[in-house]
Design a protein around this motif. Structure first.
Motif, PDB file in Angstrom:
ATOM      1  N   GLU A 105      -9.555   6.961   1.796  1.00 22.79           N
ATOM      2  CA  GLU A 105     -10.683   6.508   0.978  1.00 22.79           C
ATOM      3  C   GLU A 105     -11.789   7.555   0.955  1.00 22.79           C
ATOM      4  O   GLU A 105     -12.382   7.826  -0.085  1.00 22.79           O
ATOM      5  N   ASN A 129      -7.871   6.851  -3.666  1.00 23.83           N
ATOM      6  CA  ASN A 129      -8.056   5.404  -3.601  1.00 23.83           C
ATOM      7  C   ASN A 129      -6.755   4.615  -3.743  1.00 23.83           C
ATOM      8  O   ASN A 129      -6.592   3.561  -3.132  1.00 23.83           O
ATOM      9  N   CYS A 186      -5.027   4.824  -0.429  1.00 23.29           N
ATOM     10  CA  CYS A 186      -5.797   3.998   0.501  1.00 23.29           C
ATOM     11  C   CYS A 186      -5.421   2.517   0.333  1.00 23.29           C
ATOM     12  O   CYS A 186      -5.193   1.809   1.311  1.00 23.29           O
ATOM     13  N   VAL A 200     -12.266  -0.692  -2.032  1.00 21.96           N
ATOM     14  CA  VAL A 200     -11.356   0.266  -2.671  1.00 21.96           C
ATOM     15  C   VAL A 200     -11.061  -0.136  -4.106  1.00 21.96           C
ATOM     16  O   VAL A 200     -11.100   0.691  -5.026  1.00 21.96           O
TER      17      VAL A 200
END
Length: 722
Positions: A197, A202, A205, A235
């Motif tokens: 992150e 993203n 993540c 996120v």
């Protein structure tokens, strides 16, 4: 922001099936009571029972009991986030365990000391204590590497060594789920997710966090699940997935509320008969107060959560809107840059075309002057040789045509000079009234040809001395008055000058030239100031002219800061008027008398003529010999420098500016190195980039412009020989 994760506390005593507790004063009994109170969040009682356990063990000289009791006190401080107290107590417990045979309890002391240092962000000390715990596990031949590697990974991450941290976390998640005794795999996935992150990966993540969420649900670790749900919400907000972000945020909030509710449920005190009645009543009263406080906290937390969700939704929509606006703006900027580039290319091309046009016209007009000088010169010589009567008409026609062509060339060059901004405004003192009277006197003969009455009407209030450019004003008036006299017959031409405004610094004057001539049709009035424009072809044939005079007038008036206006009616007449703001002069004007010359000044003078054109050589020589002047002719600048450096018998030098080899200006500079007094007169078909001041700056004494008028030619030579 540094995230310090404490997974769990490994309990020292694992409770199995419920046992009946004998009411004896023993260390284990007090520690069991402390553990129970800690589970019910009654930390004060937990500390009291742990202290009783320590006191009892100390009375009986039980070192292990003392160490275990101190460990229990340290774990309570740790849960209360009192890290300094926990660190001090764990250290004392480790000292006592160090007096005994190595055990897992001894290793756990160093492990928990390391956790305290991590919370205090003293990561190097945490690493030392984790290593000590590992060395004890090695002695005991217990594989706790997965458990300690997790904490080392968290240490590396907080020290910015994400590569080392990721390697340790990946080793943990590669283990089989069944071998994850300490439930470290979910935490490792969570830590990997936060690393990705921070790197703005993203999608990766979200993948790690979803796997961590599944393991936390399988392990039934609710505290861990709460923080994973919150991170997932963040996120998906970055990924602009508002729906999922809201889903995980709501799940996080609901689970957190549920945990708070479970932690605050009342204890059924009756299940524990070993509590004294006073202790039970005190506990019930304390829990009631805590429940009321917790309910208020929960209501406030729900309000904050609702506001947070609303804020996140609004921010997400704004982020999406800004993202789309940025895309549109970027596309618009690209289009704008392309258009600007195209406009710049068009501008450059237009400037090049304008420059090429100006240079072409300047070159053509300049090159026409050289043969025109020969035509006018030879015509003058023939007229002075007493031609036959039948030849005189042809010679006068030739002279008229030559003069007309010269005027045309001069006007083209003047327009180019103005358009190329290669013309400067002079500021000298002059008398506007005298200027107008002089122009009237010079044009009186033209007025009589068409039987016109030519008058001046000058306001007496106009100051005598003005500061401005009389040369350009003369050009304006001569062009306008010439046109008025040419297009008027048996009529009247009136030139007026009227003072509009006066101050100590300037005078605003309105000038007008009015005639009673043929007039200009209304449909032609808008184009009359354009180059080569006249009323009609018939007018051009009848009256002649180049159609450039009014173009020059308009440009010169604008250059002096005014604006010319036209009023005309066919058969009635035409009026041109303009206003100028002229600065008031201070100095008295010294009237220069026209210098008259005598042919005696020219007789027997010896002149060096530097000219490369053969015809112009012949014309110049013949014109000088007419005045009994001897001359020597050479055709290049190098030879002129050499001759003058050896022969000082020449009275004057006529130097052509454009010569093969070094030009006339450079030759003059070289001559001035050894002769600073000899008159050197420039002969030039003056071009766009030349002017009198520039030529004089090279050391030339005076300038004669080709094609030259004979009288002016002789006058300038004579004035420099005096």
């Amino acid at each position: 922001m540094k995230w310090i994760c404490v997974l769990f506390f490994i309990p020292i005593v694992f409770f199995g099936q419920k046992k009946s507790v004998e009411k004896i004063d023993s260390t284990d009994y007090f520690i069991q009571l402390a553990s129970f109170n800690k589970k019910t969040n009654n930390y004060k009682s937990a500390l009291d029972f742990s202290q009783k356990a320590f006191n009892f063990a100390k009375q009986n000289n039980n070192i292990r009991g003392q160490a275990t009791a101190l460990f229990s006190i340290g774990s309570t401080y740790f849960d209360l986030k009192k890290m300094s107290d926990a660190l001090e107590t764990f250290s004392k417990s480790a000292e006592l365990f160090g007096l005994l045979k190595p055990s897992t309890d001894y290793a756990l002391c160093f492990y928990n000391i390391g956790l305290c240092y991590m919370n205090l962000e003293q990561f190097s000390k945490a690493q030392i204590n984790f290593n000590k715990a590992q060395s004890i596990y090695d002695i005991l031949k217990i594989d706790n590497s997965q458990f300690l590697n997790l904490q080392k990974g968290i240490l590396y991450k907080n020290n910015g060594k994400t590569d080392f941290a990721s390697k340790l976390f990946n080793e943990i998640i590669s283990k089989d789920d069944s071998k994850d005794i300490f439930k470290t795999k979910a935490e490792a996935l969570y830590q990997l997710g936060t690393i990705e992150e921070n790197l703005n990966h993203n999608n990766l993540c979200a993948n790690y966090l979803n796997r961590a969420l599944k393991l936390s649900e399988k392990n039934k670790d609710l505290d861990q699940k709460v923080k994973i749900l919150l991170e997932l919400s963040k996120v998906y907000d970055k990924l602009l997935d508002v729906k999922k972000s809201y889903f995980f945020l709501k799940a996080h909030t609901d689970l957190k509320d549920s945990l708070s509710h479970l932690n605050n449920q009342k204890l059924d005190i009756n299940d524990y008969v070993d509590f004294k009645e006073s202790e039970r009543l005190k506990a019930i009263d304390q829990m009631t107060k805590e429940n009321e406080a917790q309910q208020k906290t929960n209501k406030f937390a729900k309000l904050i959560t609702f506001l947070a969700i609303a804020l996140i939704t609004i921010l997400s929509l704004l982020s999406l809107s800004l993202y789309k606006n940025n895309i549109i703006r970027s596309q618009s900027n690209i289009v704008l840059k392309e258009k600007n580039f195209e406009l710049q290319i068009a501008k450059d091309n237009a400037e090049k075309a304008s420059k090429a046009r100006a240079e072409f016209l300047s070159t053509v007009s300049h090159e026409l002057r050289t043969p025109l000088n020969a035509i006018n010169g030879i015509t003058h010589l023939l007229l002075e040789d007493n031609p036959k009567q039948n030849q005189l008409h042809y010679l006068n026609s030739l002279k008229f045509s030559g003069n007309y062509l010269l005027t045309f060339i001069n006007e083209i060059l003047e327009i180019n000079r103005i358009e190329s901004c290669n013309i400067e405004i002079e500021y000298i003192d002059f008398d506007i009234k005298k200027l107008l009277f002089d122009i009237k006197n010079s044009l009186t003969e033209i007025a009589t040809i068409n039987n016109n009455k030519f008058t001046l009407d000058i306001d007496e209030n106009i100051p005598e001395i003005q500061l401005g450019d009389p040369t350009k004003l003369s050009q304006i008036f001569i062009n306008l008055i010439n046109n008025a006299l040419k297009f008027t017959k048996n009529g009247e031409v009136i030139v007026t000058a009227k003072l509009i405004e006066y101050s100590d610094d300037f005078s605003r004057i309105n000038f007008a030239v009015r005639d009673t001539g043929i007039g200009i049709p209304e449909e032609k009035q808008e184009t009359v100031f354009e180059s080569f424009s006249q009323g009609s072809i018939e007018i051009n044939r009848k009256y002649g002219g180049t159609g450039l005079g009014l173009t020059i007038v308009k440009k010169l008036v604008e250059l002096l800061g005014g604006e010319i206006n036209l009023t005309s009616k066919v058969g009635v007449g035409t009026t041109f008027d303009f206003e100028l703001k002229l600065l008031n002069g201070e100095e008295k004007i010294q009237v220069e008398k026209t210098k008259l010359y005598s042919d005696e000044i020219l007789k027997n003078k010896h002149i060096l003529v530097v000219e490369d054109n053969k015809i112009n050589q012949m014309v110049t020589k013949k014109m000088l010999e007419k005045k009994e002047v001897t001359c020597q002719i050479i055709d290049n600048g190098e030879e002129a420098v050499e001759i003058l450096s050896k022969n000082n018998t020449f009275d004057l030098v006529l130097m052509d500016v454009h010569l093969p080899g070094i030009n006339g200006t450079i030759a003059t500079q070289k001559i001035r190195e050894f002769d600073t007094k000899k008159p050197i007169i420039a002969l030039t078909a003056i071009s766009l980039n030349e002017n009198r001041a520039m030529l004089l700056s090279y050391g030339m004494t005076d300038v004669i412009t080709k094609p030259f008028e004979p009288e002016n030619f002789y006058r300038i030579i004579a004035s420099n020989l005096c």
